[in-house]
Scaffold this active site. Sequence first.
Site, PDB file in Angstrom:
ATOM      1  N   ASN A 111      25.710  11.083 -18.139  1.00 50.67           N
ATOM      2  CA  ASN A 111      25.305  12.354 -18.723  1.00 50.67           C
ATOM      3  C   ASN A 111      23.805  12.407 -19.033  1.00 50.67           C
ATOM      4  OD1 ASN A 111      26.118  14.942 -19.598  1.00 50.67           O
ATOM      5  ND2 ASN A 111      26.126  14.293 -21.726  1.00 50.67           N
ATOM      6  N   ARG A 124      39.018  15.046 -24.277  1.00 49.94           N
ATOM      7  CA  ARG A 124      38.971  14.134 -25.425  1.00 49.94           C
ATOM      8  C   ARG A 124      39.095  14.876 -26.757  1.00 49.94           C
ATOM      9  NH1 ARG A 124      33.567  11.016 -23.941  1.00 49.94           N
ATOM     10  NH2 ARG A 124      33.162  13.043 -22.969  1.00 49.94           N
ATOM     11  N   ASP A 135      22.160   5.963 -21.884  1.00 53.18           N
ATOM     12  CA  ASP A 135      22.986   4.873 -21.369  1.00 53.18           C
ATOM     13  C   ASP A 135      24.059   5.311 -20.388  1.00 53.18           C
ATOM     14  OD1 ASP A 135      25.920   4.484 -23.242  1.00 53.18           O
ATOM     15  OD2 ASP A 135      24.484   6.097 -23.596  1.00 53.18           O
ATOM     16  N   GLU A 163      30.359   5.150 -30.313  1.00 52.87           N
ATOM     17  CA  GLU A 163      30.707   6.423 -29.699  1.00 52.87           C
ATOM     18  C   GLU A 163      31.475   7.214 -30.760  1.00 52.87           C
ATOM     19  OE1 GLU A 163      30.150   7.704 -26.577  1.00 52.87           O
ATOM     20  OE2 GLU A 163      28.879   5.990 -26.046  1.00 52.87           O
ATOM     21  N   ASP A 169      19.325   9.901 -26.082  1.00 53.69           N
ATOM     22  CA  ASP A 169      20.748  10.119 -26.266  1.00 53.69           C
ATOM     23  C   ASP A 169      21.108   9.583 -27.665  1.00 53.69           C
ATOM     24  OD1 ASP A 169      23.509  10.526 -25.671  1.00 53.69           O
ATOM     25  OD2 ASP A 169      23.673   8.422 -25.087  1.00 53.69           O
ATOM     26  N   ASP A 191      24.954   8.640 -28.932  1.00 51.98           N
ATOM     27  CA  ASP A 191      26.033   7.648 -28.951  1.00 51.98           C
ATOM     28  C   ASP A 191      25.698   6.456 -28.048  1.00 51.98           C
ATOM     29  OD1 ASP A 191      27.077   9.876 -30.226  1.00 51.98           O
ATOM     30  OD2 ASP A 191      29.104   9.507 -29.508  1.00 51.98           O
TER      31      ASP A 191
END
Length: 306
Positions: free
Chosen positions: A261, A147, A258, A111, A102, A104
Site C-alpha cells: 500500500n 477486515r 513497509d 498493526e 506509513d 502501522d
Amino acid sequence: MQSHFTALAYAPELTLNALDQVAEVIGRFGAVNNPWTPIPADGFSAAELAVTAPSEETAASVVAEHWLVSVREALAQEELPVDVAVVPSALRHAERKFLIMDVDSTLIQQEVIELIAAHAGKEAEVAAVTEAAMRGELDFAQSLHQRVAQLAGLPVSVLDEVRDAVRLSVGARRLVDAFHAQGHQVAVVSGGFSQVLEPIAQDLGLDHWLANDLEIQDGVLTGRVAGDVVDRATKAGKLREWAQAAGVPLDACFAVGDGANDLDMLATAGLGIAFNAKPAVQGAAGAAINQPHLDAVAVLAGVPLA
C-alpha cells in the site's frame, strides 16, 4: 559533469571489514572519496562515504540515474553484513525537506486492526488478510472492508484500550524531533484508523496526518469504514499535496513504509525507504532499513540526530 553521491552504511554494529566490502563494490563504478565518516546515532552505528560518479558527455541527469541503478543492483547482489544506501548528495543537502511515513509497522510497532480484532476474537482471520494485502495479493480497499467487517459490534471503548497498547517504533520520536529541529515538516498517512492515529499525531506534533475513519453508531463499531479508503493512490496524492503546500519539491521528499500500500508513495518521493518491509517493497524502494531503529531514516536524509 560529475555527479556526487553519498554512500550510507548502517547496522547494529559496523566493522571495518564490512565498510571495506561496501567501498570495494561501489569503487567498481566510480571514485570513492575515502575515508568513511562516522555519523552520530543512538543504538546503532552509521557512517557515510563520499562518492563521485564518472562524467560523460550525455545529459548529467541521465548518467546519474543509470549509475545509481547500477550501483544499487550491484550492492543488492552482495551478501553484505550491513544495510547500505546510495543517495544523491544534493538530496541529502537540500535546504528544505519533507518526510512522510506509513503508520502501522512503521511509525508504530503494531498493526492496529489486529489489536482491535483481538478484542473480537478475530485476530487470526484479520492477520491473514492483512498479510495478503501487504504482499500485494489483494486489493487494499477490498481487504480493508473484509477486515473491518470482522469488528462489527465491538464497543467504542475498545479503541481506548488499543490506543494504550500502541507503542512507537524505536527512534520514532527522535526522528520526528530531528526533522522539526531543522525546520522540516513531517507527515503520516495510514491505511489504519484516525480514532487511534489522531492522539499519536498530536503528541508527536506532526504537521499532517490522514487515516481511515471507523464508522460508529450508538457507541458501537458498525463494521464499516466511513468515507473513502486511504489506499496507495491516496498516499501518493497526499505526499504531492502536502509537499507542494510546504514548498518542497518532490525530489527533496523522503517516504517510508513497509507494505504494498506504500509503493506509490515510495516511488513518488525523492527517496523511498522500505522499513523492515516485504521483499517486493524492498526491491522497489531506493533504500531499505532492516533494523528496528526508525531514526536511521534521518541518517539517509542527512538530518542530524539530537
